[in-house]
Design a protein around this motif. Structure first.
Motif, PDB file in Angstrom:
ATOM      1  N   VAL A 173      -2.514  11.344  -4.065  1.00 26.60           N
ATOM      2  CA  VAL A 173      -2.260  12.581  -2.352  1.00 26.60           C
ATOM      3  C   VAL A 173      -2.453  11.673  -0.971  1.00 26.60           C
ATOM      4  O   VAL A 173      -1.427  12.091  -0.405  1.00 26.60           O
ATOM      5  CB  VAL A 173      -3.284  13.656  -2.747  1.00 26.60           C
ATOM      6  N   ALA A 174      -3.638  11.043  -1.143  1.00 27.04           N
ATOM      7  CA  ALA A 174      -3.349  10.152   0.193  1.00 27.04           C
ATOM      8  C   ALA A 174      -2.953   9.335   1.068  1.00 27.04           C
ATOM      9  O   ALA A 174      -2.414   9.613   1.782  1.00 27.04           O
ATOM     10  CB  ALA A 174      -5.249   9.683   0.301  1.00 27.04           C
ATOM     11  N   VAL A 175      -1.916   8.828  -0.006  1.00 24.15           N
ATOM     12  CA  VAL A 175      -0.773   7.980  -0.053  1.00 24.15           C
ATOM     13  C   VAL A 175       0.072   8.439   0.755  1.00 24.15           C
ATOM     14  O   VAL A 175       1.071   8.540   1.367  1.00 24.15           O
ATOM     15  CB  VAL A 175      -0.570   7.372  -1.770  1.00 24.15           C
ATOM     16  N   HIS A 279       3.324   1.025   6.895  1.00 20.08           N
ATOM     17  CA  HIS A 279       4.059   2.688   6.958  1.00 20.08           C
ATOM     18  C   HIS A 279       1.853   2.394   7.314  1.00 20.08           C
ATOM     19  O   HIS A 279       1.515   2.569   8.295  1.00 20.08           O
ATOM     20  CB  HIS A 279       3.922   3.130   6.442  1.00 20.08           C
ATOM     21  N   LEU A 280       0.654   2.424   6.318  1.00 20.08           N
ATOM     22  CA  LEU A 280      -0.248   2.231   6.489  1.00 20.08           C
ATOM     23  C   LEU A 280      -1.555   1.140   7.080  1.00 20.08           C
ATOM     24  O   LEU A 280      -2.435   1.637   6.806  1.00 20.08           O
ATOM     25  CB  LEU A 280      -0.782   3.144   5.197  1.00 20.08           C
ATOM     26  N   GLY A 281      -0.348  -0.082   6.669  1.00 17.74           N
ATOM     27  CA  GLY A 281      -1.397  -0.472   7.147  1.00 17.74           C
ATOM     28  C   GLY A 281      -2.332  -0.959   5.229  1.00 17.74           C
ATOM     29  O   GLY A 281      -2.060  -0.446   4.856  1.00 17.74           O
ATOM     30  N   MET A 282      -3.206  -2.005   5.787  1.00 22.06           N
ATOM     31  CA  MET A 282      -3.965  -2.122   4.889  1.00 22.06           C
ATOM     32  C   MET A 282      -4.848  -1.440   4.276  1.00 22.06           C
ATOM     33  O   MET A 282      -5.252  -1.250   2.955  1.00 22.06           O
ATOM     34  CB  MET A 282      -4.835  -3.813   4.836  1.00 22.06           C
ATOM     35  N   ALA A 283      -5.668  -0.168   5.180  1.00 16.79           N
ATOM     36  CA  ALA A 283      -5.929   1.067   4.328  1.00 16.79           C
ATOM     37  C   ALA A 283      -5.552   2.056   3.377  1.00 16.79           C
ATOM     38  O   ALA A 283      -6.234   1.558   2.251  1.00 16.79           O
ATOM     39  CB  ALA A 283      -7.032   1.612   5.408  1.00 16.79           C
ATOM     40  N   GLY A 284      -4.328   1.988   3.901  1.00 12.65           N
ATOM     41  CA  GLY A 284      -3.767   2.445   3.423  1.00 12.65           C
ATOM     42  C   GLY A 284      -2.654   1.757   1.614  1.00 12.65           C
ATOM     43  O   GLY A 284      -3.032   2.616   0.974  1.00 12.65           O
TER      44      GLY A 284
END
Length: 441
Positions: A173-175, A279-284
């Protein structure tokens, strides 16, 4: 006696078995390129509704006095040992092959995060797929971990599964939320909406593989004596797990489509991972890897539980060697757990390409099982409604089988998968003849 599974643990086993490696890889390798976003969503919805119709026959089955072994026990009671053998043989294939599939996927999860750190100790190449010591070692260790976890009892296994599945759903869901907020919606509409309408062939390609995508909802009959909840509630959870599983497949497909067009997604090794990283970088990307690792782990554990319950039941009926059904004083099927683990470890040495061919047959094996369960429900049900549901479910099971084996079908199995399916059927026939002659003697 072992402690019983609570509602959350039963639900986690069901959903963990449904959402696996394929939900993260199929958007780029198959869904977007062959069916886009619209037709994939329609196909997933139609396939899920078909499986829910089939589940209604499973609910009727749950109301009968069946043993562990689920579908196998159901067919054994009402259709005899010969038909039960066919169901058990195909269901065993469907369950067991998914353990090494997810086990061989676990090194790929690590490689996605640490960029090929496990590609050491080259062993050999099978079907164009190089096999490395590092990858095999990780696959074997993850199987051994879940083997020892299940040897501690199903309650412990259920608790771990709950944590795994909770992490999986939250991360998915977060992704999706992150991709929706950062994507170029104009490009998405151009790629997947403006020039893409309903296409029956594209929809059927997705519908045909739903028995493989959603196999695991039928874990409830395997857990029938380990649940501390009513059978009606367990059946409701099976339907809920199908709907949530469908939602996760759709969200992950959308997430990939928000990043790339169909051609670009198909050309990438892992389109979803590349898109999230971009799109979201390493955290995503870390959230995605956690979700993927959870899906793989949940699949290994869920199908190890199902395989163990099935072969234990087959052993008690002397269809498999009786020693495989023996339990410890705490009621743990030790021999069955070890047997499933040993076979899975052995399969890991064949490389992922060969394992994938075997897994491609899972849809056919699952469809055979669904057909038998629904046909039997139609035969023995007393109410007209149950008979109609059984008849419709049997027709859907037959349709799934035909879509997979008719050469002109848009969802026909590959030639290697058909070869392995033929070998499995031939081996089953030999084993059945041996068993029949032994029983007659």
């Amino acid at each position: 006696m072992q402690k019983k599974l609570g509602a959350g643990e039963v639900f986690a086993i069901l959903l963990g078995a449904i959402i696996g490696w394929g939900s993260f890889m199929l958007p780029g390798s198959q869904f977007l390129y062959h069916s886009g976003v619209i037709n994939t969503t329609i196909g997933l919805f139609c396939g899920t509704m078909a499986i829910i119709v089939i589940e209604r026959s499973y609910w009727y089955m749950l109301k009968q006095n069946i043993d562990e072994g689920g579908e196998f026990s159901y067919i054994l009671i009402f259709m005899g040992k010969k038909n039960a053998f066919i169901v058990g043989w195909f269901l065993f294939l469907a369950y067991l092959s998914l353990v090494p599939l997810n086990a061989t996927a676990f090194p790929l999860v690590i490689d996605k995060l640490l960029l090929g750190v496990l590609n050491f100790g080259y062993l050999y190449t099978i079907a164009g797929d190089p096999v490395y010591t590092g990858e095999v070692l990780v696959s074997v260790l993850i199987v051994l971990f879940f083997m020892f976890l299940n040897l501690k009892g199903i309650k412990q296994s259920g608790k771990v599964q709950f944590v795994i599945v909770a992490a999986l759903v939250l991360c998915v869901v977060a992704v999706f939320t992150g991709m929706l907020l950062t994507a170029d919606m104009d490009a998405f509409r151009e790629n997947y909406v403006a020039h893409n309408g309903f296409d029956l062939g594209q929809v059927l390609q997705v519908v045909a593989i739903t028995p493989f995508l959603f196999i695991g909802f039928d874990a409830v009959p395997q857990l029938i004596h380990d649940m501390d909840i009513s059978r009606r509630k367990a059946s409701f959870m099976a339907v809920a797990s199908l709907l949530i599983g469908m939602s996760c497949y759709i969200l992950l497909n959308f997430s990939t489509g928000l990043a790339y067009g169909p051609e670009k997604a198909y050309a990438l090794d892992w389109a979803l991972g590349s898109g999230v990283l971009e799109h979201l970088g390493m955290a995503g990307f870390l959230l995605l890897v956690i979700a993927l690792g959870s899906a793989v782990s949940g699949g290994i554990n869920g199908f190890m539980i199902c395989s163990t319950k099935l072969i234990s039941s087959m052993g008690r009926q002397s269809i498999l060697p009786i020693w495989i059904s023996r339990t410890t004083k705490k009621g743990i099927s030790k021999n069955a757990i070890i047997a499933v683990s040993v076979i899975s470890i052995f399969a890991c040495f064949f490389g992922r390409e060969v394992v994938t061919w075997i897994v491609d047959m899972c849809s056919f094996g699952a469809a055979v099982t669904y057909f038998y369960v629904c046909l039997n429900t139609c035969r023995i049900a007393e109410s007209r409604g149950d008979k109609i549901q059984g008849a419709v479910g049997a027709l859907l099971g037959l349709l799934f089988m035909l879509l997979l084996i008719i050469p002109s079908s848009p969802a026909a199995l590959s030639r290697p998968a058909l070869v392995f399916l033929s070998i499995w059927i031939a081996a089953g026939a030999c084993f059945f003849i041996h068993m029949f002659l032994k029983g007659k003697k």
